[in-house]
Design a protein around this motif. Sequence first.
Motif, short mmCIF file in Angstrom:
data_model
loop_
_atom_site.label_atom_id
_atom_site.label_comp_id
_atom_site.label_asym_id
_atom_site.label_seq_id
_atom_site.Cartn_x
_atom_site.Cartn_y
_atom_site.Cartn_z
N VAL A 196 0.84 -1.21 0.00
CA VAL A 196 0.00 0.00 0.00
C VAL A 196 0.87 1.25 0.00
O VAL A 196 0.58 2.22 -0.71
CB VAL A 196 -0.99 -0.01 1.19
CG1 VAL A 196 -1.66 1.35 1.36
CG2 VAL A 196 -2.04 -1.08 0.98
N ILE A 197 1.96 1.24 0.74
CA ILE A 197 2.88 2.39 0.73
C ILE A 197 3.48 2.56 -0.66
O ILE A 197 3.56 3.68 -1.18
CB ILE A 197 3.97 2.23 1.80
CG1 ILE A 197 3.35 2.38 3.19
CG2 ILE A 197 5.09 3.25 1.61
CD1 ILE A 197 4.28 2.02 4.33
N ALA A 198 3.89 1.45 -1.29
CA ALA A 198 4.42 1.53 -2.65
C ALA A 198 3.37 2.07 -3.60
O ALA A 198 3.67 2.89 -4.48
CB ALA A 198 4.89 0.15 -3.11
N TRP A 199 2.10 1.65 -3.43
CA TRP A 199 1.00 2.13 -4.28
C TRP A 199 0.82 3.64 -4.07
O TRP A 199 0.71 4.40 -5.04
CB TRP A 199 -0.28 1.38 -3.92
CG TRP A 199 -1.52 1.95 -4.49
CD1 TRP A 199 -2.02 1.77 -5.74
CD2 TRP A 199 -2.44 2.83 -3.82
NE1 TRP A 199 -3.19 2.47 -5.89
CE2 TRP A 199 -3.47 3.13 -4.74
CE3 TRP A 199 -2.49 3.40 -2.56
CZ2 TRP A 199 -4.53 3.96 -4.41
CZ3 TRP A 199 -3.55 4.23 -2.23
CH2 TRP A 199 -4.56 4.50 -3.16
N LYS A 200 0.83 4.06 -2.82
CA LYS A 200 0.58 5.46 -2.50
C LYS A 200 1.63 6.39 -3.09
O LYS A 200 1.33 7.50 -3.52
CB LYS A 200 0.52 5.62 -0.98
CG LYS A 200 -0.06 6.91 -0.51
CD LYS A 200 -0.31 6.86 0.97
CE LYS A 200 -1.02 8.13 1.38
NZ LYS A 200 -1.52 8.07 2.73
N PHE A 201 2.89 5.93 -3.13
CA PHE A 201 3.98 6.78 -3.59
C PHE A 201 4.53 6.33 -4.94
O PHE A 201 5.67 6.65 -5.29
CB PHE A 201 5.10 6.81 -2.54
CG PHE A 201 4.65 7.47 -1.27
CD1 PHE A 201 4.52 8.85 -1.20
CD2 PHE A 201 4.33 6.71 -0.16
CE1 PHE A 201 4.09 9.46 -0.04
CE2 PHE A 201 3.89 7.32 1.01
CZ PHE A 201 3.76 8.69 1.08
N ALA A 202 3.72 5.61 -5.71
CA ALA A 202 4.16 5.16 -7.04
C ALA A 202 4.52 6.37 -7.91
O ALA A 202 3.89 7.42 -7.82
CB ALA A 202 3.07 4.34 -7.71
N PRO A 203 5.55 6.22 -8.75
CA PRO A 203 6.06 7.36 -9.51
C PRO A 203 5.16 7.81 -10.66
O PRO A 203 5.31 8.91 -11.15
CB PRO A 203 7.40 6.85 -10.06
CG PRO A 203 7.25 5.38 -10.11
CD PRO A 203 6.36 5.01 -8.96
N ASN A 204 4.23 6.96 -11.08
CA ASN A 204 3.35 7.33 -12.19
C ASN A 204 2.08 6.48 -12.15
O ASN A 204 2.02 5.48 -11.44
CB ASN A 204 4.08 7.19 -13.55
CG ASN A 204 4.62 5.79 -13.75
OD1 ASN A 204 3.88 4.81 -13.67
ND2 ASN A 204 5.92 5.68 -14.01
N PRO A 205 1.05 6.86 -12.91
CA PRO A 205 -0.22 6.13 -12.87
C PRO A 205 -0.10 4.65 -13.29
O PRO A 205 -0.79 3.81 -12.74
CB PRO A 205 -1.11 6.89 -13.87
CG PRO A 205 -0.52 8.26 -13.94
CD PRO A 205 0.95 8.09 -13.73
N GLU A 206 0.79 4.35 -14.22
CA GLU A 206 0.95 2.96 -14.67
C GLU A 206 1.50 2.09 -13.53
O GLU A 206 1.03 0.97 -13.31
CB GLU A 206 1.86 2.86 -15.90
CG GLU A 206 1.28 3.50 -17.15
CD GLU A 206 1.50 5.02 -17.22
OE1 GLU A 206 2.33 5.57 -16.45
OE2 GLU A 206 0.81 5.66 -18.02
N ALA A 207 2.50 2.60 -12.84
CA ALA A 207 3.07 1.86 -11.71
C ALA A 207 2.03 1.69 -10.61
O ALA A 207 1.89 0.62 -10.03
CB ALA A 207 4.30 2.57 -11.18
N ARG A 208 1.27 2.75 -10.35
CA ARG A 208 0.23 2.70 -9.32
C ARG A 208 -0.82 1.65 -9.67
O ARG A 208 -1.25 0.88 -8.81
CB ARG A 208 -0.41 4.08 -9.19
CG ARG A 208 -1.29 4.20 -7.97
CD ARG A 208 -1.70 5.64 -7.78
NE ARG A 208 -1.58 5.95 -6.38
CZ ARG A 208 -2.45 6.70 -5.73
NH1 ARG A 208 -3.46 7.25 -6.35
NH2 ARG A 208 -2.31 6.91 -4.45
N GLN A 209 -1.21 1.59 -10.95
CA GLN A 209 -2.21 0.60 -11.37
C GLN A 209 -1.66 -0.82 -11.26
O GLN A 209 -2.36 -1.73 -10.84
CB GLN A 209 -2.68 0.87 -12.80
CG GLN A 209 -3.82 -0.03 -13.24
CD GLN A 209 -5.03 0.07 -12.33
OE1 GLN A 209 -5.53 1.16 -12.05
NE2 GLN A 209 -5.53 -1.06 -11.85
#
Length: 133
Positions: free
Chosen positions: A54-67
């Motif tokens: 969840v922390i990695a999701w919250k601070f993902a560098p771009n929308p693709e990484a977050r998805q």
Amino acid sequence: RWENDFPSITDCCNSLIAEIQNLLPASLPKTIPLSGIGNRETADFKRRMAHELVIAWKFAPNPEARQSIANALKNSGIQQIGSTSEKLVMDGGLHRCDGPAFPGDKVEVVECGWLVHDGVGEFLLEKAIVKLI
């Protein structure tokens, strides 16, 4: 920060997985199923790993990484709380609102939250951020 270090999202995710696996205690296997477990030690481990994702999701560098991370969370059995723009009824246990909001108020999801069911119980990883409508 990761955008310059990795040529693709896949490389980024693979690197993150490798880093997490290197942090596992030697007594645990390198892969642990995240569903259908019930003992306290494994549930605690699942909560910690889910929290790190969840922390990695919250601070993902771009929308693709977050998805990609969101998909990994969902595929691991982590429950998403709300979807962006979804209309809900305020629940202080699951939602966070910057303004005054009371149980039963109508709200709209700004950013989803995450909840894990780990065989021992439920554990709130991140409340959904909502706004009054």
